[in-house]
Design a protein around this motif. Structure first.
Motif, PDB file in Angstrom:
ATOM      1  N   LEU A  89       0.835  -1.202   0.000  1.00  0.00           N
ATOM      2  CA  LEU A  89       0.000   0.000   0.000  1.00  0.00           C
ATOM      3  C   LEU A  89       0.870   1.251   0.000  1.00  0.00           C
ATOM      4  O   LEU A  89       1.862   1.338   0.723  1.00  0.00           O
ATOM      5  CB  LEU A  89      -0.900   0.037   1.241  1.00  0.00           C
ATOM      6  CG  LEU A  89      -1.957  -1.054   1.393  1.00  0.00           C
ATOM      7  CD1 LEU A  89      -2.728  -0.848   2.694  1.00  0.00           C
ATOM      8  CD2 LEU A  89      -2.914  -1.078   0.212  1.00  0.00           C
ATOM      9  N   ARG A  90       0.474   2.237  -0.809  1.00  0.00           N
ATOM     10  CA  ARG A  90       1.112   3.541  -0.749  1.00  0.00           C
ATOM     11  C   ARG A  90       0.795   4.208   0.586  1.00  0.00           C
ATOM     12  O   ARG A  90      -0.240   3.943   1.200  1.00  0.00           O
ATOM     13  CB  ARG A  90       0.602   4.431  -1.886  1.00  0.00           C
ATOM     14  CG  ARG A  90       1.013   3.994  -3.268  1.00  0.00           C
ATOM     15  CD  ARG A  90       0.228   4.718  -4.337  1.00  0.00           C
ATOM     16  NE  ARG A  90      -1.168   4.294  -4.341  1.00  0.00           N
ATOM     17  CZ  ARG A  90      -2.043   4.643  -5.284  1.00  0.00           C
ATOM     18  NH1 ARG A  90      -1.666   5.434  -6.264  1.00  0.00           N
ATOM     19  NH2 ARG A  90      -3.288   4.223  -5.226  1.00  0.00           N
ATOM     20  N   GLU A  93      -2.807   5.292   1.642  1.00  0.00           N
ATOM     21  CA  GLU A  93      -3.827   4.552   0.895  1.00  0.00           C
ATOM     22  C   GLU A  93      -4.763   3.830   1.858  1.00  0.00           C
ATOM     23  O   GLU A  93      -4.338   3.284   2.870  1.00  0.00           O
ATOM     24  CB  GLU A  93      -3.157   3.545  -0.041  1.00  0.00           C
ATOM     25  CG  GLU A  93      -4.124   2.839  -0.983  1.00  0.00           C
ATOM     26  CD  GLU A  93      -3.406   1.958  -1.989  1.00  0.00           C
ATOM     27  OE1 GLU A  93      -4.096   1.251  -2.749  1.00  0.00           O
ATOM     28  OE2 GLU A  93      -2.158   1.973  -2.032  1.00  0.00           O
ATOM     29  N   GLN A 152      -1.372   1.139  -9.328  1.00  0.00           N
ATOM     30  CA  GLN A 152      -1.150   2.425  -8.684  1.00  0.00           C
ATOM     31  C   GLN A 152      -0.580   3.449  -9.664  1.00  0.00           C
ATOM     32  O   GLN A 152      -1.008   4.612  -9.678  1.00  0.00           O
ATOM     33  CB  GLN A 152      -0.228   2.231  -7.479  1.00  0.00           C
ATOM     34  CG  GLN A 152      -0.875   1.430  -6.359  1.00  0.00           C
ATOM     35  CD  GLN A 152       0.140   0.836  -5.396  1.00  0.00           C
ATOM     36  OE1 GLN A 152       1.340   0.923  -5.601  1.00  0.00           O
ATOM     37  NE2 GLN A 152      -0.356   0.225  -4.334  1.00  0.00           N
ATOM     38  N   SER A 214       6.817   2.448  -0.577  1.00  0.00           N
ATOM     39  CA  SER A 214       5.534   2.084   0.024  1.00  0.00           C
ATOM     40  C   SER A 214       5.815   1.077   1.132  1.00  0.00           C
ATOM     41  O   SER A 214       6.963   0.821   1.482  1.00  0.00           O
ATOM     42  CB  SER A 214       4.596   1.492  -1.040  1.00  0.00           C
ATOM     43  OG  SER A 214       5.180   0.363  -1.656  1.00  0.00           O
TER      44      SER A 214
END
Length: 258
Positions: A89-90, A93, A152, A214
């Motif tokens: 996940l960024r 996010e 993404q 990330s």
């Protein structure tokens, strides 16, 4: 009947202690982390699989490995069809499954930071200080099929070619001029250099500046976390303290192809 009862009396505690956790991971080859394609877990599975097994073993459980397309991993976690899975996940996010938290926010100390690096053609002669986020705005980046990174980057407006299922195919695609660069998220930025050099010599170079960073979480389904919270917290503690170091060790077991 009496014999069966006696057998259960002696064997019951052993069975009660048996712990199996369903762990999903991507079904596409991403050496040296994952080997093989499809649902079957190969005998030589990869450094990433070794890490998942070790994480589950840290709480005296066995990993039941489930290979799924990346998009289905998300759905499987949401539905509770699997218990754990690596989730990239960024920062900021919105999570869709359980993550370790501190003061109500994701606790990145219990995740593993990963970096999206880019390989480009050496013949293009890109300057050492090239920022890939700017350079590739109007060019094509190849990513592994179904990878979170590809999704993404596409959301951020980049032109993404994610038709190839594995890193080898994407390297070939860049060399042949069908894409301008290959982006992949990895925990150790130089881990693929030897593999790429073995396959393409000096035809590809890794840009010094990454696309982004990330966090790779070992996320749990909300259902599993609700029923096994203390166990999952222990796995997360192990992941934060050991995952990056252990992954380096496991990668050494998978030398690049000659």
């Amino acid at each position: 009947m009496a014999f069966a009862a006696t057998l259960l009396l002696f064997c019951g505690p052993a069975y009660a202690r048996e712990c199996v956790i369903r762990v999903a991971y991507p079904d596409r080859e991403r050496p040296p982390y994952y080997f093989g394609n499809g649902a079957v877990v190969p005998e030589v599975a990869g450094a990433g699989v070794d890490l998942l097994r070790e994480a589950v073993r840290s709480v005296d459980c066995t990993a039941q490995l489930v290979r799924l397309p990346t998009a289905r991993i998300k759905l499987a976690l949401i539905s509770g069809a699997v218990d754990l899975a690596p989730v990239d996940l960024r920062d900021g996010e919105e999570p869709y499954s359980a993550l370790p938290t501190k003061a109500g926010r994701p606790d990145t100390r219990r995740g593993m930071r990963v970096t999206a690096v880019v390989y480009a053609r050496a013949a293009d002669g890109l300057p050492a200080n090239t920022n890939p986020r700017n350079h590739f705005k109007n060019r094509t980046l190849a990513t592994n099929q179904g990878s979170p990174l590809g999704e993404q980057l596409r959301d951020e407006g980049y032109k993404v070619d994610d038709g190839a299922p594995d890193a080898y195919s994407n390297m070939d695609k860049v060399v042949m001029g069908r894409a301008d660069g290959f982006a992949i998220s990895i925990a150790n930025v130089d881990v693929m250099d030897a593999t790429i050099a073995a396959r393409h010599g000096d035809a590809l170079v890794r840009l010094a500046t990454p696309m982004r960073t990330s966090t790779l979480w070992l996320s749990a389904s909300n259902a599993y976390f609700a029923g096994h919270g203390a166990q999952v917290e222990s796995v997360w503690n192990w992941w934060g303290e050991n995952a990056a170091r252990k992954l380096v060790e496991f990668v050494k077991n998978y030398p690049p192809p000659k």
